[in-house]
Design a protein around this motif. Sequence first.
Motif, short mmCIF file in Angstrom:
data_model
loop_
_atom_site.label_atom_id
_atom_site.label_comp_id
_atom_site.label_asym_id
_atom_site.label_seq_id
_atom_site.Cartn_x
_atom_site.Cartn_y
_atom_site.Cartn_z
N VAL A 163 -5.77 0.36 -17.65
CA VAL A 163 -6.14 -0.28 -18.68
C VAL A 163 -6.73 0.70 -19.87
O VAL A 163 -7.26 1.65 -19.41
CB VAL A 163 -7.50 -1.17 -18.25
CG1 VAL A 163 -7.96 -2.07 -19.40
CG2 VAL A 163 -7.03 -2.00 -17.10
N SER A 164 -6.46 0.29 -21.13
CA SER A 164 -6.83 1.12 -22.03
C SER A 164 -7.52 0.17 -23.26
O SER A 164 -7.23 -0.99 -23.14
CB SER A 164 -6.06 2.22 -22.67
OG SER A 164 -4.92 1.25 -23.37
N SER A 165 -8.28 0.72 -23.86
CA SER A 165 -8.82 0.18 -25.17
C SER A 165 -8.96 1.53 -26.53
O SER A 165 -8.82 2.52 -26.20
CB SER A 165 -10.14 -0.55 -25.18
OG SER A 165 -11.29 0.43 -24.88
N GLY A 166 -9.14 0.89 -27.69
CA GLY A 166 -9.07 2.04 -28.86
C GLY A 166 -8.13 2.60 -29.06
O GLY A 166 -7.00 2.11 -29.44
N ASN A 167 -8.05 3.88 -28.79
CA ASN A 167 -6.81 4.71 -29.38
C ASN A 167 -5.68 4.74 -28.29
O ASN A 167 -4.70 5.40 -28.43
CB ASN A 167 -7.28 5.94 -29.92
CG ASN A 167 -7.91 6.78 -28.60
OD1 ASN A 167 -8.09 6.62 -27.46
ND2 ASN A 167 -8.76 8.12 -28.87
N GLN A 168 -6.02 4.24 -26.93
CA GLN A 168 -5.04 4.20 -25.97
C GLN A 168 -4.66 5.69 -25.45
O GLN A 168 -3.60 6.07 -24.85
CB GLN A 168 -3.62 3.54 -26.58
CG GLN A 168 -3.80 2.23 -26.89
CD GLN A 168 -2.53 1.29 -27.36
OE1 GLN A 168 -2.30 1.11 -28.43
NE2 GLN A 168 -1.43 1.73 -26.50
N GLN A 169 -5.75 6.43 -25.58
CA GLN A 169 -5.68 7.65 -24.98
C GLN A 169 -6.45 8.08 -23.85
O GLN A 169 -6.40 8.81 -22.96
CB GLN A 169 -5.85 8.83 -25.90
CG GLN A 169 -4.70 8.90 -27.06
CD GLN A 169 -5.13 9.98 -28.23
OE1 GLN A 169 -5.39 9.76 -29.28
NE2 GLN A 169 -5.09 11.26 -27.60
N ILE A 171 -7.40 6.17 -20.41
CA ILE A 171 -6.76 5.40 -19.42
C ILE A 171 -7.85 5.27 -18.04
O ILE A 171 -7.92 6.10 -17.78
CB ILE A 171 -5.56 5.56 -19.01
CG1 ILE A 171 -4.57 6.05 -20.21
CG2 ILE A 171 -4.71 4.57 -18.57
CD1 ILE A 171 -4.40 4.81 -21.25
N SER A 172 -7.97 3.87 -17.86
CA SER A 172 -8.63 3.87 -16.59
C SER A 172 -7.87 2.92 -15.88
O SER A 172 -7.09 2.09 -15.90
CB SER A 172 -10.06 2.79 -16.98
OG SER A 172 -10.88 3.33 -17.75
N ILE A 173 -7.91 3.48 -14.44
CA ILE A 173 -6.96 2.78 -13.34
C ILE A 173 -7.60 2.19 -12.23
O ILE A 173 -8.42 2.81 -11.66
CB ILE A 173 -6.02 4.18 -12.75
CG1 ILE A 173 -5.43 4.80 -13.92
CG2 ILE A 173 -5.29 3.57 -11.69
CD1 ILE A 173 -4.30 5.96 -13.29
N PHE A 174 -7.30 0.94 -12.09
CA PHE A 174 -8.14 0.11 -11.26
C PHE A 174 -7.28 -0.25 -10.10
O PHE A 174 -6.13 -0.39 -10.09
CB PHE A 174 -8.60 -0.96 -11.81
CG PHE A 174 -9.74 -1.05 -12.81
CD1 PHE A 174 -11.10 -1.11 -12.43
CD2 PHE A 174 -9.24 -0.67 -14.15
CE1 PHE A 174 -11.99 -1.05 -13.57
CE2 PHE A 174 -10.42 -0.38 -15.04
CZ PHE A 174 -11.59 -0.72 -14.69
N LYS A 183 -9.44 5.89 -11.12
CA LYS A 183 -9.27 7.12 -11.65
C LYS A 183 -9.38 6.87 -13.39
O LYS A 183 -9.09 5.74 -13.68
CB LYS A 183 -7.86 7.78 -11.44
CG LYS A 183 -7.74 9.13 -11.94
CD LYS A 183 -8.31 10.06 -11.37
CE LYS A 183 -7.92 11.40 -12.17
NZ LYS A 183 -8.90 12.69 -11.49
N GLU A 184 -9.76 7.78 -14.17
CA GLU A 184 -9.75 8.01 -15.45
C GLU A 184 -9.06 9.09 -16.01
O GLU A 184 -9.43 10.22 -15.56
CB GLU A 184 -11.39 7.84 -15.91
CG GLU A 184 -11.93 6.52 -15.73
CD GLU A 184 -13.49 6.51 -16.39
OE1 GLU A 184 -13.95 7.47 -16.20
OE2 GLU A 184 -13.63 5.64 -17.01
N ILE A 185 -8.22 9.00 -16.87
CA ILE A 185 -7.53 10.23 -17.39
C ILE A 185 -7.57 10.02 -18.98
O ILE A 185 -7.51 9.07 -19.57
CB ILE A 185 -5.97 10.06 -16.88
CG1 ILE A 185 -5.20 8.87 -17.22
CG2 ILE A 185 -5.80 10.25 -15.35
CD1 ILE A 185 -3.68 9.06 -17.02
N THR A 186 -7.42 11.04 -19.68
CA THR A 186 -7.33 11.26 -20.86
C THR A 186 -6.03 11.90 -21.56
O THR A 186 -5.52 12.93 -20.86
CB THR A 186 -8.48 12.12 -21.74
OG1 THR A 186 -9.61 11.60 -21.27
CG2 THR A 186 -8.47 12.19 -23.29
#
Length: 460
Positions: A163-169, A171-174, A183-186
């Motif tokens: 899932v993402s919001s804003g600039n789509q860079q 990312i949160s993984i559920f 996990k959260e990645i940039t």
Amino acid sequence: MVTIQSVAVVSTLNIQPWMTGTSVFKSIAVILIILLFHGCAPKAPEITPEPVTTEKTPYGPVQPMKELLSSSYAQQYSPVQSVFEPRREPDYSKMILLSRERPEIILADDVTAYALQGDVLAAGFSGGHVRIWSGWPCAGFDYSSDDPVQNIWMGGYSPFVAVSSGNQQEISIFDLRSCTLRKEITTQAPVQNITVSSHASRIALVDEGRRLWTGSPGQTLEHRETLRYNPLAMSFTPKGGVLMVVDEAGWLVKWTVPEYEMLESFLIPDGPFEVARFKGSSLVLDKRGNPGSAVVWNIPAGQLDADNTARGEYLLENKVLYYILHHEELVKRVFMSAPELQVQINPEKMAVKVRDLDGRQRYFNARTGEEIEEFESYAGFKDIQVQPTGVFSWADTDYSLADPVMSSKDSTLWSRYIPDQGHYLWWTADRDRQSGTFQQRLPLRRNIRAEIPPDWVDID
């Protein structure tokens, strides 16, 4: 502007159709894919998900996607057979229209993004939460309290949702097995598509520059390829031994994992495509410009499947998520007003003008009773009294715009058929007619002369 959910097919700039290898290599590759789908790939270390945080979620009980579709349809469309149910007190102030169309089912509103993969449907909302309809023990989760959900991605054989919001860079993984953030990645650039292996040991994503990045959680992702076309769908195989990407042109490209060496690349026929999703051992692709018309590709066999029947489509319009059935059905609509028919006669031209139930004007030949397709504007029409049943008389001739469908307790149900609209039905008071029914059949009256009977059709 209607947004249609899409998933993609990917090829690389440095991969050409003639670079797929010899026939021996292709045979080995196909055998390897079959083995991978049957669980013979090296097994990645399994990560045990944390327990679900609470037994009761704020999003209600878990509901499979098929149950969502069936329950939403039942709530929004009443059975057409209910038209023939005798009423104790028929409502003379309403009118019903039965028309054939592809029903549009409202699934949710205030939706800002959604994703479909296999039998899992995920929807993101402007309030920042995500709702899940699937067989996984997760009905939904909170993603952000400030920003609407911008994008959602799901892999074909994985219990993870990105899932993402804003600039789509960011990312949160559920994890759908536990409704927890895993996990959260940039990323360096906005993401077009992302997938996570079934054991969360591998991540692959394509950014807006069509660059394919791969790696493991907690490690720096590595740029592997640059794709030729925009991706529609990407997924690791169930055991994580192969990464598959399919693009809008129809190219299906496979890489071995973890080496990420190109295994094979071939073009799925009947493209280009605009929607694709992995389901079981198949890849379902919708043709561009022909929503709901699906091509089914058997991945292990490397060939088109016989099951390429039409499928429904998901649409997102004005923050409302719809599901549109792929086939037409008889749909019941109720108008909160009594029917109104107006009739005029032109004796000189022997023409009948009808202001119909849909508000349009139609003309008929008074002698033959047939509709006049091309009509020259005439003056001199005079009003003729027409009964609520659609019956009127002129020059010793009886005319009928409608026919009785059934009678019940001093009331009669009438139906007028308009070819490009459907069947309009309404009740009138009638103490002279005996109770009876025409076994759930409807009249197709194409001639307004009362002595000429209509054709009858079943409502099924």
